[in-house]
Enzyme design. Structure first.
Site, mmCIF file in Angstrom:
data_model
loop_
_atom_site.group_PDB
_atom_site.id
_atom_site.type_symbol
_atom_site.label_atom_id
_atom_site.label_comp_id
_atom_site.label_asym_id
_atom_site.label_seq_id
_atom_site.Cartn_x
_atom_site.Cartn_y
_atom_site.Cartn_z
ATOM 1 N N ASP A 80 -9.659 -6.095 -9.087
ATOM 2 C CA ASP A 80 -8.363 -5.938 -9.282
ATOM 3 C C ASP A 80 -7.753 -5.637 -10.646
ATOM 4 O OD1 ASP A 80 -5.526 -6.588 -8.526
ATOM 5 O OD2 ASP A 80 -5.596 -8.534 -9.160
ATOM 6 N N HIS A 81 -7.144 -4.740 -10.655
ATOM 7 C CA HIS A 81 -6.380 -3.988 -12.118
ATOM 8 C C HIS A 81 -7.555 -3.563 -12.836
ATOM 9 C CE1 HIS A 81 -2.519 -4.706 -11.608
ATOM 10 N NE2 HIS A 81 -2.771 -5.754 -10.801
ATOM 11 N N ASP A 102 -5.889 0.756 -12.152
ATOM 12 C CA ASP A 102 -4.434 0.710 -12.542
ATOM 13 C C ASP A 102 -3.976 1.444 -13.897
ATOM 14 O OD1 ASP A 102 -1.994 0.038 -13.213
ATOM 15 O OD2 ASP A 102 -2.172 -2.041 -13.520
ATOM 16 N N HIS A 208 1.898 -5.839 -5.201
ATOM 17 C CA HIS A 208 1.346 -6.945 -6.068
ATOM 18 C C HIS A 208 2.556 -7.917 -6.476
ATOM 19 C CE1 HIS A 208 -2.633 -5.061 -7.650
ATOM 20 N NE2 HIS A 208 -2.081 -4.279 -6.828
ATOM 21 N N GLY A 209 2.217 -9.126 -7.310
ATOM 22 C CA GLY A 209 3.101 -10.121 -7.611
ATOM 23 C C GLY A 209 3.976 -10.602 -6.310
ATOM 24 N N GLY A 210 3.184 -10.740 -5.342
ATOM 25 C CA GLY A 210 3.609 -11.348 -3.880
ATOM 26 C C GLY A 210 4.146 -12.820 -4.271
ATOM 27 N N ASN A 230 -0.907 -9.114 -2.787
ATOM 28 C CA ASN A 230 -1.713 -9.753 -3.623
ATOM 29 C C ASN A 230 -1.087 -11.171 -3.905
ATOM 30 O OD1 ASN A 230 -3.094 -7.546 -3.810
ATOM 31 N ND2 ASN A 230 -3.330 -7.474 -5.970
HETATM 32 ZN ZN LIG Z 1 -1.497 -7.179 -9.601
#
Ligand SMILES: [Zn+2]
Length: 286
Positions: A80-81, A102, A208-210, A230
């Site tokens: 991730d990222h 990212d 993202h940031g869910g 995510n």
């Molecule tokens: Zn993220």
């Protein structure tokens, strides 16, 4: 079984659901997330951020891939990222089956160049790549990445970006923040923007940031073409809220006494997300 992000997302895109990507950096939490996914018969991304890898150590990844191999549901171990090309090579070498690059904080041209390089390499070894265009917000110092203000993904740029990079999935900025929303910040997704991006690029889109967004908006985003969501803060908050409660008993000392109720609290939240994303029962499609 252990699988790739590409396989997970192809089915989700075709059948219009979202595969949860739960971030973990602890083996007991990892086991709990796999358990609830098996109970729900749901496909799963295990998301691990480079900072989280530094925390648990690279050797744990081998144990996770072993558990994934034996699992009744398809699981991808997802980096991730990732921030650099070198990091992505490390991820592949230690057994990740899905990677994100990212470079969204860099210029559009730099983002394209690095994402294309990562995609070319990952494709050569049969893996897929997620990249990010636009920037997701960040609510506090505990949030993994992001900027103070969101830069929304531009649909025309998204078309160019996907064409030029060859990435397999795209994380879009449509109004989410990493972390937990403070009371002064109202989460709100631009669903029209999401629809326009999906109509134009067609590939699996990632949110993202869910954590902390209203369930109805998340459900709508799944209908409009989000295929991976995510979740980090919501499950970790449930785990540690419970742990604060459990640790009020000062007689407790053993992780095997302290952790199980916290894992159960985390599993309850993860189970709700799996249902919300329409992922329950979908493992049988693989
Ligand atoms: Zn993220």
């Amino acid at each position: 079984m252990l699988t790739t992000g590409k396989v997970l997302l192809a089915v989700a895109n075709e059948r219009n659901f979202a595969v949860p990507a739960f971030n973990i950096s602890d083996y007991a939490m990892f086991n709990g997330i796999v358990d609830i996914s098996e109970e729900k018969n749901a496909p799963l991304f295990i998301g691990i951020h480079p900072d989280e890898v530094r925390h648990i150590g690279v050797d744990v990844i081998a144990a996770m891939t072993q558990r994934a191999h034996r699992s009744s549901v398809p699981i991808a171990i997802h980096w991730d990222h990732g921030a650099t090309y070198q990091e992505m090579l490390t991820a592949i070498r230690i057994g990740f089956t899905s990677v994100m690059i990212d470079a969204s904080m860099q210029s559009f041209e730099e983002n394209i160049a690095l994402s294309r390089k990562v995609a070319d390499t990952a494709h050569a070894v049969g893996l897929s790549v997620e990249a990010e265009l636009g920037t997701i917000g960040k609510t506090d110092g505990e949030a993994e990445d992001g900027s103070d203000a969101i830069i929304y993904t531009d649909p025309a740029d998204a078309v160019t970006f996907v064409r030029e990079t060859g990435v397999d999935s795209l994380a879009v900025a449509i109004g989410t923040y990493h972390g937990i929303y403070p009371k002064t910040l109202k989460p709100e997704l631009k669903l029209d923007l999401l629809k326009e991006i999906k109509d134009r690029v067609r590939i699996p889109l990632v949110l993202h940031g869910g954590s902390g967004n209203p369930d109805e908006e998340i459900a709508q985003s799944v209908k409009l073409g989000i295929n991976k969501i995510n979740i980090s803060s919501d499950i970790k908050l449930a785990y540690h809220m419970k742990m604060r409660e459990v640790l009020a008993d000062e007689g407790l000392r053993e992780p095997l006494s302290i952790q199980p109720p916290c894992i159960d609290a985390m599993k309850a939240v993860a189970g709700q997300k799996i249902d919300l994303f329409e992922a329950a029962g979908k493992a049988s499609l693989y």
